[in-house]
Design a protein around this motif. Structure first.
Motif, short mmCIF file in Angstrom:
data_model
loop_
_atom_site.label_atom_id
_atom_site.label_comp_id
_atom_site.label_asym_id
_atom_site.label_seq_id
_atom_site.Cartn_x
_atom_site.Cartn_y
_atom_site.Cartn_z
N MET A 1 -26.78 12.66 -60.40
CA MET A 1 -27.61 12.33 -61.67
C MET A 1 -26.87 11.47 -62.75
SD MET A 1 -30.73 12.75 -62.71
CE MET A 1 -31.73 14.04 -61.85
N LEU A 2 -25.63 11.81 -62.92
CA LEU A 2 -25.04 11.40 -64.08
C LEU A 2 -24.75 9.88 -64.20
CD1 LEU A 2 -23.98 12.17 -67.03
CD2 LEU A 2 -21.76 12.54 -65.90
N LYS A 3 -24.45 9.25 -62.88
CA LYS A 3 -24.30 7.94 -62.58
C LYS A 3 -25.92 7.24 -62.75
CE LYS A 3 -22.50 4.79 -59.52
NZ LYS A 3 -21.70 4.46 -58.45
N ILE A 4 -26.85 7.68 -62.43
CA ILE A 4 -28.01 7.38 -62.65
C ILE A 4 -28.47 7.11 -64.39
CG2 ILE A 4 -30.72 7.60 -62.54
CD1 ILE A 4 -29.82 8.59 -59.74
N PHE A 5 -28.00 8.16 -64.90
CA PHE A 5 -28.06 8.21 -66.35
C PHE A 5 -27.54 7.10 -67.12
CE2 PHE A 5 -27.28 9.99 -70.60
CZ PHE A 5 -28.31 10.03 -71.31
N LYS A 6 -26.14 6.96 -66.85
CA LYS A 6 -25.22 6.00 -67.19
C LYS A 6 -25.93 4.41 -67.10
CE LYS A 6 -20.69 7.92 -66.72
NZ LYS A 6 -19.30 7.63 -66.24
N ILE A 7 -26.39 4.23 -65.90
CA ILE A 7 -26.84 2.93 -65.43
C ILE A 7 -28.19 2.76 -66.32
CG2 ILE A 7 -28.33 1.91 -63.67
CD1 ILE A 7 -26.17 2.91 -61.63
N THR A 8 -29.00 3.74 -66.40
CA THR A 8 -30.18 3.65 -67.09
C THR A 8 -29.75 3.39 -68.82
OG1 THR A 8 -31.28 5.31 -65.70
CG2 THR A 8 -32.36 4.99 -68.04
N ALA A 9 -28.67 4.19 -69.18
CA ALA A 9 -28.53 3.91 -70.75
C ALA A 9 -28.09 2.38 -71.02
CB ALA A 9 -27.31 5.02 -70.97
N ILE A 10 -27.40 1.68 -69.95
CA ILE A 10 -26.90 0.49 -70.11
C ILE A 10 -28.18 -0.38 -70.14
CG2 ILE A 10 -25.42 -1.53 -69.10
CD1 ILE A 10 -23.83 0.86 -70.50
N HIS A 43 -38.94 -2.10 -71.55
CA HIS A 43 -38.07 -1.11 -72.28
C HIS A 43 -38.83 0.22 -72.78
CE1 HIS A 43 -35.62 0.30 -75.88
NE2 HIS A 43 -36.86 0.29 -76.55
N GLY A 44 -40.05 0.40 -72.79
CA GLY A 44 -40.93 1.66 -73.05
C GLY A 44 -40.50 2.59 -71.94
N VAL A 45 -40.52 2.00 -70.61
CA VAL A 45 -40.31 2.72 -69.67
C VAL A 45 -38.82 3.10 -69.46
CG1 VAL A 45 -40.12 2.50 -66.91
CG2 VAL A 45 -42.08 1.62 -68.10
N LEU A 46 -37.92 2.24 -69.60
CA LEU A 46 -36.57 2.58 -69.55
C LEU A 46 -36.21 3.85 -70.67
CD1 LEU A 46 -35.03 -0.87 -68.93
CD2 LEU A 46 -34.91 1.07 -67.33
N PHE A 47 -36.66 3.68 -71.89
CA PHE A 47 -36.78 4.69 -72.91
C PHE A 47 -37.06 5.93 -72.52
CE2 PHE A 47 -38.18 6.76 -76.49
CZ PHE A 47 -36.99 7.17 -77.41
N THR A 48 -38.02 5.92 -71.82
CA THR A 48 -38.80 7.39 -71.43
C THR A 48 -37.89 7.95 -70.35
OG1 THR A 48 -41.02 6.51 -71.83
CG2 THR A 48 -40.80 8.34 -70.53
N ALA A 49 -37.58 7.15 -69.41
CA ALA A 49 -36.59 7.45 -68.35
C ALA A 49 -35.18 7.96 -69.17
CB ALA A 49 -36.41 6.50 -67.50
N TYR A 50 -34.55 7.45 -69.89
CA TYR A 50 -33.34 7.83 -70.64
C TYR A 50 -33.51 9.25 -71.19
CZ TYR A 50 -29.36 7.70 -74.15
OH TYR A 50 -28.45 7.95 -74.77
N ILE A 51 -34.82 9.28 -71.95
CA ILE A 51 -34.90 10.94 -72.49
C ILE A 51 -35.00 11.69 -71.66
CG2 ILE A 51 -36.30 11.96 -74.20
CD1 ILE A 51 -34.69 9.96 -75.65
N ILE A 52 -35.91 11.45 -70.68
CA ILE A 52 -36.13 12.52 -69.57
C ILE A 52 -34.95 12.88 -68.77
CG2 ILE A 52 -37.29 12.92 -67.05
CD1 ILE A 52 -39.51 11.22 -68.28
N LEU A 53 -33.88 11.84 -68.46
CA LEU A 53 -32.78 11.86 -67.74
C LEU A 53 -31.91 12.81 -68.85
CD1 LEU A 53 -32.25 8.62 -66.01
CD2 LEU A 53 -32.79 10.90 -64.93
N ALA A 54 -31.85 12.49 -69.95
CA ALA A 54 -30.81 13.13 -70.91
C ALA A 54 -31.37 14.78 -70.88
CB ALA A 54 -30.98 12.38 -72.47
N THR A 55 -32.65 14.89 -70.80
CA THR A 55 -33.09 16.28 -71.01
C THR A 55 -32.87 17.15 -69.63
OG1 THR A 55 -34.91 15.51 -72.35
CG2 THR A 55 -35.26 17.76 -71.20
N ILE A 56 -32.83 16.45 -68.38
CA ILE A 56 -32.49 17.11 -67.29
C ILE A 56 -31.04 17.40 -67.28
CG2 ILE A 56 -32.13 16.78 -64.86
CD1 ILE A 56 -34.88 15.26 -65.12
N LEU A 57 -30.29 16.38 -67.75
CA LEU A 57 -28.87 16.61 -67.71
C LEU A 57 -28.34 17.50 -69.05
CD1 LEU A 57 -27.53 12.95 -67.25
CD2 LEU A 57 -27.11 14.80 -65.87
#
Length: 92
Positions: A1-10, A43-57
């Motif tokens: 999950m962390l690797k996916i979050f890193k990629i999403t962040a970039i 960007h909106g979809v990626l931003f939302t995914a970033y926040i959701i993944l951050a919350t899960i992590l």
């Protein structure tokens, strides 16, 4: 999950830069809004995914609230997600 979050962040950071420094100038200088529509949606979809993944992590990695808050707030300014990836996620 962390690797996916890193990629999403970039990718989220890149989409923000494309939106601010390419799509918006194309819209307001050259009167061509199509780039804002497509890049803005991505960007909106990626931003939302970033926040959701951050919350899960936050829960799975047991981040304290301060770290979680900084990681979420960093998604707002340009280059913020790059800073987070380097400072908080590089050695994880």
């Amino acid at each position: 999950m962390l690797k996916i979050f890193k990629i999403t962040a970039i990718v989220e950071g890149i989409s923000a830069l494309l939106l601010f420094f390419f799509a918006m100038p194309m819209k307001y200088i050259f009167n061509d809004p199509i780039y804002v529509k497509h890049i803005g949606m991505a960007h909106g979809v990626l931003f939302t995914a970033y926040i959701i993944l951050a919350t899960i992590l936050k829960f799975s990695e047991k981040w304290n609230f301060k770290k979680y808050f900084i990681i979420c707030i960093a998604s707002i300014p340009p280059f913020g997600t790059f800073y987070i990836e380097k400072k908080y996620l590089r050695n994880v």
